[in-house]
Design a protein around this motif. Structure first.
Motif, PDB file in Angstrom:
ATOM      1  N   GLN A 176       8.754  -6.768 -18.983  1.00  0.00           N
ATOM      2  CA  GLN A 176       8.652  -5.313 -18.974  1.00  0.00           C
ATOM      3  C   GLN A 176       8.347  -4.723 -20.352  1.00  0.00           C
ATOM      4  O   GLN A 176       8.516  -3.527 -20.574  1.00  0.00           O
ATOM      5  N   ALA A 243      15.155  -3.838  -8.701  1.00  0.00           N
ATOM      6  CA  ALA A 243      13.899  -3.082  -8.719  1.00  0.00           C
ATOM      7  C   ALA A 243      13.764  -2.193  -7.494  1.00  0.00           C
ATOM      8  O   ALA A 243      12.797  -1.445  -7.373  1.00  0.00           O
ATOM      9  N   HIS A 246       9.726  -2.451  -3.807  1.00  0.00           N
ATOM     10  CA  HIS A 246       8.630  -2.622  -4.753  1.00  0.00           C
ATOM     11  C   HIS A 246       7.481  -3.414  -4.131  1.00  0.00           C
ATOM     12  O   HIS A 246       7.649  -4.087  -3.116  1.00  0.00           O
ATOM     13  N   ALA A 260       7.638  -0.156  -8.659  1.00  0.00           N
ATOM     14  CA  ALA A 260       9.039  -0.280  -8.250  1.00  0.00           C
ATOM     15  C   ALA A 260       9.728   1.057  -7.983  1.00  0.00           C
ATOM     16  O   ALA A 260       9.254   2.110  -8.377  1.00  0.00           O
ATOM     17  N   HIS A 296       8.409   3.107 -11.625  1.00  0.00           N
ATOM     18  CA  HIS A 296       8.300   2.083 -12.670  1.00  0.00           C
ATOM     19  C   HIS A 296       7.024   1.301 -12.390  1.00  0.00           C
ATOM     20  O   HIS A 296       6.822   0.790 -11.287  1.00  0.00           O
TER      21      HIS A 296
END
Length: 330
Positions: A176, A243, A246, A260, A296
């Protein structure tokens, strides 16, 4: 950027000093303390004292690692520090989040599914670090093979993320490292109307999330309900995946998009489906480890969240983006 010329201690802290490492270290030390107290004094610690010691260990380890990892001269304040706090908790103080966010986050280590994921991430980090050793600049300067659009329409705010260590979403979580969190906000950076105690109050909630490029769905989760107590900075420590809901889409060889925290039941896809750039792949939600509704998104070089390295991405008509910036697909 971590290089072979840096001290070994600095390389280690760059790779492993994030929230889940202090969490795991605190958990292991707590087990040792509890076992020792039972063996030496034949005494069982009360649950409240177990939690107090656990929290103390976590904050001590996290604080120490953060201090030695990034010199004060290199730290930059996050623009969100000047933005309104979301939800009813704003009427008290943003510092009250310390007694809602961190305890609920730490409790996730007692969830067997999330604990397994944390250990998978721990092992995956070591594998990624070994794989990219000496190639950090190569990954930092990576140029994508296809063109990517922003994964939504309309104006959104980059709440978190950037391409440098100072602005990164999660520099030490290698998958990430170049991730982004997107929300919608008004001119005063408020992310919701009314009290913010309901999901429907948030501007980005249930908004369509779009494929950033053509591709094939290689993995997905679509059965996780919303995180509890929106507006109080409580993490969902009971869900089966941090998460939340997703989708992972293979956009090119070695380029996989990770979308996500989507709304349960909003993903109109299955593994193996082909998607076109701009096609709806789900709706923005509040599932998994989420303090408020947001998207995300990040790009990674493999299909596995735990073993893939994050890749920097620059979007069509927008280019490089960073936290605090308002962006819109042209």
């Amino acid at each position: 950027m971590t290089t072979d010329t840096q001290p070994k201690k600095k390389q280690w802290t760059d790779r492993f000093s994030n929230w889940y490492y202090p969490m795991i270290a605190a958990l292991l030390i707590m087990f040792v303390i509890d076992y020792s107290v039972r063996g030496l004094f034949d005494y069982k610690l009360a649950r409240v004292w177990t939690m107090v010691i656990y929290l103390g260990l976590y904050f001590a380890i996290a604080g120490w690692l953060n201090t030695i990892r990034v010199p004060k001269t290199e730290r930059k304040s996050h623009p969100a520090e000047n933005w309104p706090t979301s939800g009813p908790i704003r009427h008290v103080s943003r510092y009250v989040m310390i007694v809602t966010f961190y305890p609920s986050l730490l409790l996730s280590s007692l969830n067997p599914w999330q604990l397994i994921q944390q250990f998978k991430q721990l092992g995956g980090q070591a594998r990624i670090a070994k794989r990219i050793k000496g190639r950090e600049e190569e990954f930092a300067e990576y140029q994508t093979k296809v063109s990517y659009r922003l994964p939504f329409d309309g104006e959104w705010l980059v709440f978190n993320g950037g391409l440098t260590q100072a602005t990164s979403h999660s520099w030490d979580v290698l998958t990430q490292r170049y991730a982004y969190d997107f929300v919608q906000a008004d001119a005063e950076f408020r992310r919701h109307q009314h009290s913010g105690a309901r999901l429907q109050h948030y501007f980005c909630y249930n908004q369509p999330i779009l494929a950033a490029a053509d591709g094939e769905v290689v993995a997905m989760v679509d059965n996780i309900g919303p995180a509890p107590l929106v507006g109080f900075a409580v993490m969902d420590f009971l869900c089966r995946h941090f998460a939340g809901n997703h989708v992972i889409i293979k956009h090119a060889e070695g380029e996989y998009g990770f979308y996500a925290h989507l709304v349960k039941g909003s993903i109109p896809l299955k593994v193996g489906d082909r998607v076109q750039q701009g096609q709806r792949i789900g709706n923005c939600g509040h599932t998994g480890h989420s303090t408020e509704p947001h998207l995300h998104f990040h790009l990674q070089d493999g299909p596995n969240l735990f073993t893939a390295m994050g890749l920097p991405i620059r979007f069509e008509h927008v280019g490089e983006i960073t936290r605090g910036q308002r962006v819109r697909h042209q």
